[in-house]
Design a protein around this motif. Structure first.
Motif, PDB file in Angstrom:
ATOM      1  N   GLY A  17       1.002  -1.248   0.091  1.00 38.27           N
ATOM      2  CA  GLY A  17      -0.006   0.028  -0.021  1.00 38.27           C
ATOM      3  C   GLY A  17       1.020   1.132   0.101  1.00 38.27           C
ATOM      4  N   ASN A  18       0.448   2.194   0.653  1.00 39.54           N
ATOM      5  CA  ASN A  18       1.258   3.608   0.577  1.00 39.54           C
ATOM      6  C   ASN A  18       2.478   3.410   1.311  1.00 39.54           C
ATOM      7  OD1 ASN A  18       0.920   6.984   1.977  1.00 39.54           O
ATOM      8  ND2 ASN A  18       1.105   6.311  -0.085  1.00 39.54           N
ATOM      9  N   TRP A  19       2.409   2.914   2.523  1.00 42.25           N
ATOM     10  CA  TRP A  19       3.698   3.052   3.309  1.00 42.25           C
ATOM     11  C   TRP A  19       4.457   1.799   3.058  1.00 42.25           C
ATOM     12  CZ3 TRP A  19       7.513   4.760   5.280  1.00 42.25           C
ATOM     13  CH2 TRP A  19       8.007   4.503   6.610  1.00 42.25           C
ATOM     14  N   TRP A  44       5.648  -8.112  -1.738  1.00 41.54           N
ATOM     15  CA  TRP A  44       4.292  -8.933  -1.939  1.00 41.54           C
ATOM     16  C   TRP A  44       3.138  -7.924  -2.082  1.00 41.54           C
ATOM     17  CZ3 TRP A  44      -0.374  -9.580   1.271  1.00 41.54           C
ATOM     18  CH2 TRP A  44      -1.138 -10.331   0.811  1.00 41.54           C
ATOM     19  N   PHE A  46      -0.935  -7.441  -2.757  1.00 37.87           N
ATOM     20  CA  PHE A  46      -2.415  -7.859  -2.774  1.00 37.87           C
ATOM     21  C   PHE A  46      -2.735  -7.720  -4.156  1.00 37.87           C
ATOM     22  CE2 PHE A  46      -6.750  -7.576  -1.967  1.00 37.87           C
ATOM     23  CZ  PHE A  46      -7.215  -8.783  -1.214  1.00 37.87           C
ATOM     24  N   TYR A  69      -1.384   3.126  -5.357  1.00 37.32           N
ATOM     25  CA  TYR A  69      -1.011   3.529  -3.646  1.00 37.32           C
ATOM     26  C   TYR A  69       0.072   4.519  -3.590  1.00 37.32           C
ATOM     27  CZ  TYR A  69      -4.158  -0.071  -2.591  1.00 37.32           C
ATOM     28  OH  TYR A  69      -5.426  -0.835  -2.479  1.00 37.32           O
ATOM     29  N   VAL A  98       4.162  -4.913   6.585  1.00 35.98           N
ATOM     30  CA  VAL A  98       3.571  -3.343   6.330  1.00 35.98           C
ATOM     31  C   VAL A  98       2.298  -3.360   5.687  1.00 35.98           C
ATOM     32  CG1 VAL A  98       5.059  -2.822   4.357  1.00 35.98           C
ATOM     33  CG2 VAL A  98       4.254  -0.946   5.690  1.00 35.98           C
ATOM     34  N   THR A  99       1.284  -4.309   6.247  1.00 37.26           N
ATOM     35  CA  THR A  99      -0.084  -3.996   5.790  1.00 37.26           C
ATOM     36  C   THR A  99      -1.017  -3.709   6.741  1.00 37.26           C
ATOM     37  OG1 THR A  99      -0.633  -6.472   6.775  1.00 37.26           O
ATOM     38  CG2 THR A  99       0.287  -6.546   4.583  1.00 37.26           C
ATOM     39  N   PRO A 100      -2.207  -3.289   6.441  1.00 39.63           N
ATOM     40  CA  PRO A 100      -3.133  -2.888   7.264  1.00 39.63           C
ATOM     41  C   PRO A 100      -3.083  -4.037   8.566  1.00 39.63           C
ATOM     42  CG  PRO A 100      -3.932  -2.295   5.164  1.00 39.63           C
ATOM     43  CD  PRO A 100      -2.545  -3.126   5.036  1.00 39.63           C
ATOM     44  N   PHE A 103      -5.084  -7.711   8.182  1.00 38.47           N
ATOM     45  CA  PHE A 103      -4.660  -8.680   7.608  1.00 38.47           C
ATOM     46  C   PHE A 103      -3.637  -9.561   8.113  1.00 38.47           C
ATOM     47  CE2 PHE A 103      -6.153  -5.202   4.350  1.00 38.47           C
ATOM     48  CZ  PHE A 103      -7.710  -5.750   4.363  1.00 38.47           C
ATOM     49  N   ILE A 107      -2.414 -13.496   7.053  1.00 41.61           N
ATOM     50  CA  ILE A 107      -1.101 -13.760   6.230  1.00 41.61           C
ATOM     51  C   ILE A 107      -0.010 -14.510   7.123  1.00 41.61           C
ATOM     52  CG2 ILE A 107       0.874 -12.190   5.471  1.00 41.61           C
ATOM     53  CD1 ILE A 107      -1.101  -9.992   4.946  1.00 41.61           C
ATOM     54  N   ILE A 125       3.744  -1.815  11.241  1.00 44.80           N
ATOM     55  CA  ILE A 125       2.258  -1.646  11.284  1.00 44.80           C
ATOM     56  C   ILE A 125       1.547  -0.993  12.545  1.00 44.80           C
ATOM     57  CG2 ILE A 125       0.021  -3.254  11.557  1.00 44.80           C
ATOM     58  CD1 ILE A 125       1.644  -5.420   9.864  1.00 44.80           C
ATOM     59  N   LYS A 126       0.646   0.026  12.468  1.00 46.74           N
ATOM     60  CA  LYS A 126       0.337   0.672  13.658  1.00 46.74           C
ATOM     61  C   LYS A 126      -1.276   0.043  13.782  1.00 46.74           C
ATOM     62  CE  LYS A 126       2.998   4.604  13.423  1.00 46.74           C
ATOM     63  NZ  LYS A 126       3.235   5.760  12.680  1.00 46.74           N
ATOM     64  N   ASN A 157       5.075   9.182  11.103  1.00 46.15           N
ATOM     65  CA  ASN A 157       5.573   9.243   9.713  1.00 46.15           C
ATOM     66  C   ASN A 157       4.709   9.275   8.912  1.00 46.15           C
ATOM     67  OD1 ASN A 157       8.023   6.752  10.532  1.00 46.15           O
ATOM     68  ND2 ASN A 157       8.472   8.869  10.413  1.00 46.15           N
ATOM     69  N   ILE A 158       4.769  10.080   7.846  1.00 48.00           N
ATOM     70  CA  ILE A 158       3.576  10.251   6.733  1.00 48.00           C
ATOM     71  C   ILE A 158       4.421   9.870   5.442  1.00 48.00           C
ATOM     72  CG2 ILE A 158       2.199  11.613   5.358  1.00 48.00           C
ATOM     73  CD1 ILE A 158       1.373  11.942   8.329  1.00 48.00           C
TER      74      ILE A 158
HETATM   75  N1  LIG Z   1       0.341   5.470   5.017  1.00 47.48           N
HETATM   76  C1  LIG Z   1       1.364   6.098   5.985  1.00 47.48           C
HETATM   77  O1  LIG Z   1       1.678   6.981   6.051  1.00 47.48           O
HETATM   78  C2  LIG Z   1       1.599   5.113   7.413  1.00 47.48           C
HETATM   79  C3  LIG Z   1       2.751   5.840   8.077  1.00 47.48           C
HETATM   80  C4  LIG Z   1       3.114   5.015   9.113  1.00 47.48           C
HETATM   81  C5  LIG Z   1       2.548   3.674   9.309  1.00 47.48           C
HETATM   82  N2  LIG Z   1       1.607   3.143   8.487  1.00 47.48           N
HETATM   83  C6  LIG Z   1       1.028   1.965   8.882  1.00 47.48           C
HETATM   84  O2  LIG Z   1       1.532   1.155   7.807  1.00 47.48           O
HETATM   85  C7  LIG Z   1       0.342   0.213   7.667  1.00 47.48           C
HETATM   86  C8  LIG Z   1      -0.110  -0.014   6.126  1.00 47.48           C
HETATM   87  O3  LIG Z   1      -0.632   1.130   5.660  1.00 47.48           O
HETATM   88  P1  LIG Z   1      -0.812   1.900   4.229  1.00 47.48           P
HETATM   89  O4  LIG Z   1      -0.837   3.161   4.210  1.00 47.48           O
HETATM   90  O5  LIG Z   1       0.698   1.147   3.470  1.00 47.48           O
HETATM   91  O6  LIG Z   1      -1.836   1.069   3.665  1.00 47.48           O
HETATM   92  P2  LIG Z   1      -2.874   1.409   2.304  1.00 47.48           P
HETATM   93  O7  LIG Z   1      -4.369   1.968   3.009  1.00 47.48           O
HETATM   94  O8  LIG Z   1      -2.097   2.563   1.513  1.00 47.48           O
HETATM   95  O9  LIG Z   1      -2.873   0.141   1.612  1.00 47.48           O
HETATM   96  C9  LIG Z   1      -3.760  -0.986   1.988  1.00 47.48           C
HETATM   97  C10 LIG Z   1      -3.096  -2.368   1.522  1.00 47.48           C
HETATM   98  O10 LIG Z   1      -3.919  -3.249   2.075  1.00 47.48           O
HETATM   99  C11 LIG Z   1      -4.041  -4.272   0.749  1.00 47.48           C
HETATM  100  N3  LIG Z   1      -5.168  -5.188   0.900  1.00 47.48           N
HETATM  101  C12 LIG Z   1      -6.524  -5.034   0.662  1.00 47.48           C
HETATM  102  N4  LIG Z   1      -7.245  -6.055   1.075  1.00 47.48           N
HETATM  103  C13 LIG Z   1      -6.289  -6.937   1.493  1.00 47.48           C
HETATM  104  C14 LIG Z   1      -6.388  -8.349   1.951  1.00 47.48           C
HETATM  105  N5  LIG Z   1      -7.675  -8.987   2.061  1.00 47.48           N
HETATM  106  N6  LIG Z   1      -5.202  -8.980   2.575  1.00 47.48           N
HETATM  107  C15 LIG Z   1      -4.133  -8.248   2.512  1.00 47.48           C
HETATM  108  N7  LIG Z   1      -4.007  -6.872   1.963  1.00 47.48           N
HETATM  109  C16 LIG Z   1      -4.938  -6.279   1.330  1.00 47.48           C
HETATM  110  C17 LIG Z   1      -3.988  -3.442  -0.348  1.00 47.48           C
HETATM  111  O11 LIG Z   1      -4.041  -4.035  -1.676  1.00 47.48           O
HETATM  112  C18 LIG Z   1      -2.994  -2.243   0.121  1.00 47.48           C
HETATM  113  O12 LIG Z   1      -1.647  -2.823  -0.461  1.00 47.48           O
HETATM  114  C19 LIG Z   1      -0.649   0.438   8.473  1.00 47.48           C
HETATM  115  O13 LIG Z   1      -0.641  -0.442   9.873  1.00 47.48           O
HETATM  116  C20 LIG Z   1      -0.354   1.822   8.821  1.00 47.48           C
HETATM  117  O14 LIG Z   1      -0.968   2.355  10.055  1.00 47.48           O
HETATM  118  C21 LIG Z   1       1.070   3.897   7.407  1.00 47.48           C
END
Ligand SMILES: NC(=O)c1ccc[n+]([C@@H]2O[C@H](COP(=O)([O-])OP(=O)(O)OC[C@H]3O[C@@H](n4cnc5c(N)ncnc54)[C@H](O)[C@@H]3O)[C@@H](O)[C@H]2O)c1
Length: 223
Positions: A17-19, A44, A46, A69, A98-100, A103, A107, A125-126, A157-158
């Protein structure tokens, strides 16, 4: 730590995803430079089908960019997207989760028995898993399910800011294995992303997780 790849560690990122995409970019910039790491970072994905009909993983490997993303940012040609979880992790001895958070358990269950011996993990992961028995930190879930050591990396972190190389800091929390924590710090540190280590997984993970709760509450108060 034995890595068995001509002395080079291999890194896989579970999440895109984004992070996950920004972390892969950061790691790939270092693995390309540091001799103790294999260049390639397996990420990896999804799998999703884009509105164009193309698969997200294929699009990433062709454009070296995650158009869904993290649009507009090149990840590096050494980031290889892989939609097959088992194949993505099979050669790795350093795993980045580093997934939400929701999940992670599913995994991890799929990864049982599929990892190389001696593999090290880190969670970016937070969040936490709330079970009937009470809350469970994500690093503990990973350690308990897979029987592997798991550090954490947290910060205010953003991802989009780190993607454009704005200055940021993060902390790695570890338990006992300082050598592993230092290896992770080396892998994540860049001139614009400074990483410190501290022997307190729970403290670091809780601060990272609860700061998001405070941020949401502060946002509500400002409305
Ligand atoms: N984005 C940020 O700025 C940031 C910063 C620090 C920490 N985080 C933490 O990083 C973690 C990931 O956040 P993000 O921003 O990368 O998420 P995101 O919302 O950008 O991405 C969601 C991800 O989940 C995947 N997904 C959807 N359904 C799924 C499933 N069933 N099984 C597995 N994966 C699936 C999507 O394909 C995508 O890759 C979170 O815990 C968040 O708190 C994010």
């Amino acid at each position: 730590m034995e890595n068995g790849h001509a002395g080079k560690h291999r890194v896989a990122v579970i999440g895109s995803g984004n992070w996950g995409s920004v972390a892969s970019r950061l790691l790939a910039s270092n693995t390309a430079k540091l001799p103790s790491f294999h260049d390639e970072v397996r990420m990896w994905v999804f799998e999703e089908t884009l509105p164009t009909g193309e698969k997200l993983s294929e699009s990433i490997n062709q454009a070296h960019e995650n158009c869904k993303y993290l649009p507009g940012i090149k990840l590096g040609t050494n980031v290889i997207a892989d939609p097959d979880l088992e194949s993505a992790v099979k050669d790795a001895d350093m795993l980045v989760f580093v997934t939400p958070h929701q999940f992670v358990e599913g995994i991890c269950k799929k990864l049982v028995g599929k990892l190389r011996p001696g593999v090290e993990a880190i969670s970016l992961i937070k969040g936490m898993e709330v079970k009937m028995e009470g809350p469970c930190m994500i690093s503990k879930l990973i350690t308990d399910t897979l029987g592997i050591n798991c550090c954490v990396l947290m910060g205010a972190n953003i991802a989009n800011e780190i993607a454009v190389e704005k200055f940021s800091e993060a902390t790695i929390g570890y338990r006992e294995d300082k050598e592993a924590a230092n290896r992770w710090a080396k892998l994540f540190t860049t001139p614009y992303f400074l990483v410190a280590i501290v022997e307190d997984i729970e403290g670091v993970e809780l601060c990272g997780t609860l700061k998001n709760v405070v941020a949401i509450a502060a946002g509500f108060c400002m409305q």
